[in-house]
Scaffold this motif. Sequence first.
Motif, short mmCIF file in Angstrom:
data_model
loop_
_atom_site.label_atom_id
_atom_site.label_comp_id
_atom_site.label_asym_id
_atom_site.label_seq_id
_atom_site.Cartn_x
_atom_site.Cartn_y
_atom_site.Cartn_z
N VAL A 177 0.91 -1.12 -0.01
CA VAL A 177 -0.16 0.03 0.00
C VAL A 177 1.09 1.35 -0.17
N SER A 178 0.50 2.04 -1.04
CA SER A 178 1.46 3.23 -1.26
C SER A 178 0.68 4.62 -1.33
N GLY A 179 1.08 5.63 -0.73
CA GLY A 179 0.40 6.81 -1.02
C GLY A 179 0.28 7.35 -2.39
N CYS A 180 1.26 7.89 -2.77
CA CYS A 180 1.71 8.28 -4.15
C CYS A 180 2.89 7.79 -4.95
N SER A 181 3.44 6.94 -4.42
CA SER A 181 4.54 6.30 -5.12
C SER A 181 5.53 7.44 -5.69
N HIS A 182 5.93 8.46 -4.92
CA HIS A 182 6.67 9.35 -5.69
C HIS A 182 8.00 8.86 -6.05
N ARG A 183 8.51 7.87 -5.64
CA ARG A 183 9.78 7.16 -6.05
C ARG A 183 9.66 6.33 -7.11
N GLY A 184 8.53 6.19 -7.83
CA GLY A 184 8.37 5.51 -8.74
C GLY A 184 7.74 4.11 -8.75
N VAL A 185 6.21 3.93 -9.19
CA VAL A 185 5.46 2.72 -9.20
C VAL A 185 6.56 1.57 -9.57
N MET A 186 7.07 1.70 -10.60
CA MET A 186 8.02 0.70 -11.52
C MET A 186 8.83 0.33 -10.41
N ASN A 187 9.67 1.21 -9.75
CA ASN A 187 10.54 1.01 -8.83
C ASN A 187 10.08 0.26 -7.47
N LEU A 188 9.02 0.60 -7.28
CA LEU A 188 8.23 -0.07 -6.24
C LEU A 188 7.91 -1.52 -6.45
N LYS A 189 7.69 -1.83 -7.72
CA LYS A 189 7.09 -3.43 -8.14
C LYS A 189 8.49 -3.79 -8.27
N THR A 190 9.50 -3.35 -8.52
CA THR A 190 10.55 -4.15 -8.53
C THR A 190 11.20 -4.48 -7.43
N TRP A 191 11.11 -3.41 -6.50
CA TRP A 191 11.68 -3.65 -4.87
C TRP A 191 10.84 -4.81 -4.29
N PHE A 192 9.60 -4.93 -4.59
CA PHE A 192 8.58 -5.70 -3.58
C PHE A 192 8.11 -6.80 -4.22
N ALA A 193 8.00 -6.62 -5.40
CA ALA A 193 7.27 -7.89 -6.57
C ALA A 193 5.98 -8.37 -5.54
N PRO A 194 4.99 -7.31 -5.46
CA PRO A 194 3.83 -7.58 -4.63
C PRO A 194 2.89 -8.55 -5.74
N ASP A 195 2.04 -9.26 -4.89
CA ASP A 195 0.88 -9.78 -5.80
C ASP A 195 -0.07 -8.73 -6.12
N VAL A 196 -0.42 -7.85 -5.08
CA VAL A 196 -1.51 -6.85 -4.96
C VAL A 196 -0.65 -5.24 -4.78
N PHE A 197 -0.89 -4.09 -5.59
CA PHE A 197 -0.39 -3.06 -5.51
C PHE A 197 -1.65 -2.03 -5.21
N ILE A 198 -1.54 -1.15 -4.05
CA ILE A 198 -2.83 -0.16 -3.90
C ILE A 198 -2.18 0.90 -3.47
N GLY A 199 -2.50 2.14 -4.62
CA GLY A 199 -2.17 3.43 -4.19
C GLY A 199 -1.75 4.25 -5.58
N GLY A 200 -1.46 5.61 -5.33
CA GLY A 200 -1.42 6.48 -6.43
C GLY A 200 -0.07 6.23 -7.37
N PHE A 201 -0.12 6.47 -8.37
CA PHE A 201 1.10 6.29 -9.47
C PHE A 201 1.86 7.67 -9.75
N HIS A 202 1.19 8.68 -9.41
CA HIS A 202 1.77 10.22 -9.52
C HIS A 202 2.37 10.24 -10.99
N LEU A 203 1.12 10.39 -11.82
CA LEU A 203 1.59 10.33 -13.29
C LEU A 203 0.67 11.40 -13.86
N MET A 204 -0.28 11.93 -12.97
CA MET A 204 -1.06 13.16 -13.47
C MET A 204 -0.77 14.33 -14.41
N LYS A 205 0.57 14.51 -14.27
CA LYS A 205 1.15 15.64 -14.98
C LYS A 205 1.51 15.08 -16.40
#
Length: 262
Positions: A177-205
Amino acid sequence: MKIYTLMENTTCNEALVCEHGLSLYIEAAGKRILFDAGQTGAFADNAEKMGIDLSQVDICILSHGHYDHGGGLKRFLELNNHAKVYVSRHAFGDYYNGEEKFIGLDWELLNSEQITFVRDNLTLSDTLSLHTCPNFPQVYFTDAYGMQVKRRNQLEVDDFRHEMYLLIREGERRIIVSGCSHRGVMNLKTWFAPDVFIGGFHLMKLDPASDAAQLHHIADQLLQGHTVYYTGHCTGEGPYACLKAHMGDRLHALSTGMTLTV
């Protein structure tokens, strides 16, 4: 495990208020968890309408030090006088969007005895842990999109060392569970290899038209592996629609009033 969306930028229930912010109520591992507290106290009004008693929350977690995730913390502390509030030790920093707009937390909240600072990683139980990932490599570049921090009276690009993530283990499954994933959703996916990811991707710009290639690349990277994603808030409606077209049922939208069984 159940997740109730108390606040998000949109709403699926006209009786509930929405605002630019995020707040989730999570029932997992025998605990009642408040993850982020929106921009104002409106998340608490929504919780009451959804039949959720915030006075019974066991743990509160602020994902990072921005107002749209911790602006309602004062309201929560008025309702709950016992839950520990976990925040990064960097959460109460001098954070700005651009050079003039302060977007940090209310420093008066530092007076609360419920605040507990997290230095690096913290194990809450056999199945719950908090992670700041201070030394994890930035495998993918992430743009700060103008967000800055003032240190030694000088503004510099925010490195988001104040961001923190909740890892929930359910059997063999890993839920992040992440708030905004400011450090990068792709990085978080790489670091944790989760089955489920919940949170913002911070791509609105990002613009779905002019930045389509970048969004397609992100979608391709996120599809590698088996993770299922639930996102909203800072992802942006346009970027979400672009990602959804490529990711199909691996990507789902969050909205105020939504209840997930994960």
